[in-house]
Structures are given as C-alpha cells and as structure tokens.
Scaffold this motif. Structure first.
Motif, PDB file in Angstrom:
ATOM      1  N   ARG A 412      36.350  30.051  48.065  1.00  7.00           N
ATOM      2  CA  ARG A 412      35.982  28.960  47.141  1.00  7.00           C
ATOM      3  C   ARG A 412      34.737  29.339  46.335  1.00  7.00           C
ATOM      4  O   ARG A 412      34.632  29.028  45.141  1.00  7.00           O
ATOM      5  N   VAL A 415      35.744  31.614  43.570  1.00  9.79           N
ATOM      6  CA  VAL A 415      36.287  30.891  42.417  1.00  9.79           C
ATOM      7  C   VAL A 415      35.155  30.508  41.466  1.00  9.79           C
ATOM      8  O   VAL A 415      35.265  30.662  40.239  1.00  9.79           O
ATOM      9  N   ALA A 416      34.049  30.017  42.031  1.00 12.83           N
ATOM     10  CA  ALA A 416      32.895  29.663  41.189  1.00 12.83           C
ATOM     11  C   ALA A 416      32.282  30.911  40.550  1.00 12.83           C
ATOM     12  O   ALA A 416      31.833  30.877  39.401  1.00 12.83           O
ATOM     13  N   GLU A 419      34.264  31.934  37.443  1.00 13.99           N
ATOM     14  CA  GLU A 419      34.505  30.869  36.464  1.00 13.99           C
ATOM     15  C   GLU A 419      34.253  31.388  35.049  1.00 13.99           C
ATOM     16  O   GLU A 419      33.228  31.999  34.766  1.00 13.99           O
ATOM     17  N   ALA A 424      40.483  33.249  36.087  1.00 18.40           N
ATOM     18  CA  ALA A 424      39.851  32.278  36.982  1.00 18.40           C
ATOM     19  C   ALA A 424      40.841  31.210  37.431  1.00 18.40           C
ATOM     20  O   ALA A 424      40.868  30.812  38.606  1.00 18.40           O
ATOM     21  N   THR A 425      41.675  30.735  36.510  1.00 26.23           N
ATOM     22  CA  THR A 425      42.639  29.685  36.848  1.00 26.23           C
ATOM     23  C   THR A 425      43.652  30.173  37.879  1.00 26.23           C
ATOM     24  O   THR A 425      44.017  29.437  38.805  1.00 26.23           O
ATOM     25  N   ARG A 428      41.876  30.141  41.197  1.00 26.61           N
ATOM     26  CA  ARG A 428      41.607  28.772  41.618  1.00 26.61           C
ATOM     27  C   ARG A 428      42.871  28.104  42.150  1.00 26.61           C
ATOM     28  O   ARG A 428      42.846  27.458  43.201  1.00 26.61           O
ATOM     29  N   ASP A 429      43.971  28.280  41.459  1.00 28.64           N
ATOM     30  CA  ASP A 429      45.231  27.657  41.905  1.00 28.64           C
ATOM     31  C   ASP A 429      45.695  28.237  43.229  1.00 28.64           C
ATOM     32  O   ASP A 429      46.210  27.514  44.091  1.00 28.64           O
ATOM     33  N   VAL A 431      43.792  29.529  45.610  1.00 31.60           N
ATOM     34  CA  VAL A 431      42.919  29.049  46.688  1.00 31.60           C
ATOM     35  C   VAL A 431      43.231  27.592  47.006  1.00 31.60           C
ATOM     36  O   VAL A 431      43.292  27.196  48.170  1.00 31.60           O
ATOM     37  N   ARG A 432      43.452  26.786  45.983  1.00 33.05           N
ATOM     38  CA  ARG A 432      43.801  25.380  46.213  1.00 33.05           C
ATOM     39  C   ARG A 432      45.114  25.242  46.946  1.00 33.05           C
ATOM     40  O   ARG A 432      45.329  24.299  47.703  1.00 33.05           O
TER      41      ARG A 432
END
Length: 434
Positions: A412, A415-416, A419, A424-425, A428-429, A431-432
C-alpha cells in the motif's frame, strides 16, 4: 485443462449477469443458482455463492460466525481453501460441509458436497459421551497432529517435553502455513496446556512463548489490539519465570506493532527496554535492526540510525544465524537495514533489499517482504516501472491467504510511492483486489 484467471473472471461476470436477469424476474436464490449451474461450467458450490452475490471473504466470515455461534474456536478457513473446494481441487471436511449448508441455507447435496453416510458426529452433531474437538482442514495434517498429540497425552508423563517439542515445531515451521491457519492451531495447543493439570514453571514458560507466537500472528493478520494483548502477556510471563529472552523478544515485537500504529516514540522506548534483555550478539543485532532502526528513521534521527546500523552490523558479523520465528538471520537483517534507509539513501536501501531477496526462497514470506521493500527503493529512486513490476510480482506469486499484513502494508505504501506514474492505477487496482 487449467482455467485461466481471465476465464474465471469472465465466468464471474456471466454469473452476475444471470443473477441480475433472474432477480428482475423475481427468482429465488435456489432458482438463480440452478440457472447458473445450467448455463455455466462451474461447480454447484461456486454457483450458490455467486447466486447470492457474495465474495469469498464474505463466505469465510459467515462460516466463522457459524462456528462461534456453536461455541467452537474460529476455524482456519481461508479464501484459497474455499477456492479449491469451488474448483473441485479439494473437498471440504464434514464440519465445513455442515457450516456451508447453514450459510447458504441449502442441503449439502444441492451444494455438490453431500455428507457421507459413514460420517457421524460431524460439526453441530456431537457423538454421545464424546467431546467434539475443533477440526482443522485436511490440507495441513502435520500441523493439526501436533495439538492432537498434546490432547492425547493430556497431563501424563512427558507432558512438559511434548510441549517443548510443540513450541519448537511452531517456531521452526512458522512460515510454512497461512497465518490464520497457524494461529488457530497455536491457540488450540496453548488452551490444552492451560487447561491441563500441569502448572509448573516449564509449562508456563512454553505457554508464554505460544502467546508470543499468537501476538506475532495477530500482527501478521492485521489485528494490532490482539497482538499487543498476547505480547504483553508473553513479556510478563518471561519476567515472572526468569526467561529473559522471552521478555526481550516479546517487548521487541510490541515495539514493532506499536510502530505500525504510528507511534514511533513509544516504539523506540519499547525497543530500548527489549535491548536490556538481549544477552547475545545475535539478539543485540536483532533488537537493534528489528526494533530500533525503523522508529529512529521515522523520527528523522539519521545520525542515530547510522550509529545503530553500525552497532547492529558489528554484532551480526560475530554471530551465527538462528532459524525460526524467534531467531534471526542475515536476510532479515538486510531487510530491516533497507527499510530504515529508504528515506535517506535509496541506493543503499536497494542494495540491502536486493541482498535480502537473494537470501530467501521465492514465494516465502521473507522474500515477499524483501521484494516489496526493493520495489519501494526503486520507486524512491524514480525507477517506477521496476517498482510496479516488483509489486505486481509479489501479488502474482504469493497467495492471498499467505500474504502477511505487514507485506500488504508495504505494498500500500508502494502505491503511494508511485502515485502519478503511468502504471500507478494498475498497481493500485491489483493491491485493492487483495
């Protein structure tokens, strides 16, 4: 033929479409499940979950509630186990079949997992004059056998020695099992020891170490409050029975958990307390690297970070690696050095993280942690594509149920770190999705 992840995702979307169409027609859940089974090449067990529109984590939580409502300890069920059952790669045991039937409000036969007529005394239906022990899934028979033997022996001759052997097993095999699964078995073993007639110092010491393990497992499953309770109990037992390393290790682990809660000053105080119990070179290196370096880095005290790293290295160079959760080795040492240097020297952080990765088996928890830190080091140095690739590699290699919350937190943060970069997207997806 193995079904690809993309094909599985498409089947889930098709099932969601069928469910929506059937709901508009006023169909019941059993009717929706039957329609999904007719239209799609999936098992009845998966079809019923999709007919409700539930995720696998939702079903795991519901099964856990069934166990707890019947007064049993939480099971070691994971989403990966449920996935294998749904894909026909394994079959749930009778306890789980009964719980799943309650969750879905459907007979086992309709779920595609009929209860064998040869099985008696399954979950919720105890045999007369017998105590139904909590059953773990058959995927880990060597793990469940440990507490089973403790239960079989009771408080008979050799109980203390058996307890020591159980502790050694959990310590050395800590990384071989999903944290939630291991936690259930360690808790069962500790409960057997505490309920036994033996109250000698040795048995209490072993119970204290089991509490320390439970604290670490709670941390690795993201439950900081439970972790601090278990670790606090372990450190007090260590002090009471004169086991200085139990006291020191548990204080060090409390420091680690406290830091994860954003309290670096308190974490450093706990680390300093732990250091007073470190009576060997390896233990001094462990407490310095594991517990002191990161809070010092968070507090921005770079001079003290450098001094602590130098001291830890001096102790590490004169010590031999010790295996197990309570031990310490060069790979973990390099990991903590890398993480402490992320903000101050990304080049050194990259070197230390790469060394740690090379010392660990691919897919192991230590490898995952080191690779996540290596990814963050890449990001800090501006190598965003390499950072994203490393993060995605961890997610691809490590199953969800084996991913420690500490590694999830590092991802997480990654991801930051990335950014604003073009991928990045994507990260992020991913990891989510965990």
């Amino acid at each position: 033929m193995k079904v690809t992840r993309a094909a599985r995702a498409q089947l889930a979307r098709d099932a969601a479409r069928i469910r929506a169409d059937q709901q508009r027609r006023g169909a019941s859940v059993p009717a929706i499940a039957a329609q999904i089974i007719r239209d799609l090449p999936i098992t009845p067990l998966e079809a019923w979950r999709l007919a409700y529109g539930w995720s696998r984590p939702h079903v795991v939580e519901a099964v856990t509630q069934v166990y707890q409502q019947d007064g049993l300890a939480p099971p070691g069920l994971t989403t990966a186990m449920l996935c294998r059952w749904e894909h026909g790669q394994a079959r749930p045991g009778p306890d789980y079949v009964h719980a799943l039937a309650q969750v879905y409000q459907a007979a086992p036969e309709r779920l595609g997992v009929p209860m064998s007529l040869r099985v008696s005394g399954w979950y919720g239906h105890r045999m007369p004059q017998q105590r139904q022990e909590h059953l773990m899934p058959s995927e880990y028979p060597e793990l469940t056998a440990v507490a089973d033997s403790i239960a079989l022996n009771g408080s008979g001759a050799g109980s203390g020695e058996l307890a020591e052997h159980a502790l050694d097993f959990y310590n050395l095999r800590y990384s071989d099992y999903p944290p939630a699964v291991l936690a259930a078995e360690v808790a069962r073993c500790r409960s057997l020891l505490m309920n036994g007639k033996l109250r000698d110092t040795g048995t209490r010491r072993v119970s204290g170490w089991l509490s320390a393990l439970l604290g670490n497992l709670a941390h690795h499953t993201g439950d900081a409050s439970a972790a601090l309770i278990h670790l606090g109990a372990a450190s007090r037992v260590g002090i009471d029975v004169g086991d200085t390393w139990l006291a020191g290790w548990a204080l060090g682990a409390q420091s680690m958990v406290t830091l994860s809660q954003g309290r670096p000053t308190e974490a450093l105080e706990l680390a300093d307390q732990a250091l007073t119990y470190a009576d060997t070179s390896l233990r001094r290196a462990q407490i310095a690297a594991w517990c002191r370096l990161r809070p010092l880095a968070v507090l921005g005290n770079r001079e003290e970070v450098a001094r602590t790293a130098t001291s830890a290295r001096r102790h590490m160079d004169t010590a031999e690696d010790a295996p197990g959760r309570f031990g310490f080795d060069r790979a973990e040492f390099e990991l903590h050095l890398a993480e402490a240097l992320l903000a101050g020297d990304s080049v050194q952080a990259t070197d230390h993280a790469r060394t740690s990765v090379g010392l660990k088996r691919v897919g192991s928890p230590g490898w995952a942690a080191a690779t996540a830190v290596l990814a963050r080091a890449h990001a800090v140095s501006g190598a965003y594509d390499g950072a994203v690739e490393a993060g995605l590699h961890v997610l691809e290699v490590v199953p969800a149920e084996r991913m420690r919350s500490t590694t999830q937190d590092r991802l997480r943060r990654l991801v930051a770190d990335v950014e604003g970069c073009s991928r990045a997207t994507e990260l992020r997806d991913a990891v989510r999705g965990r």
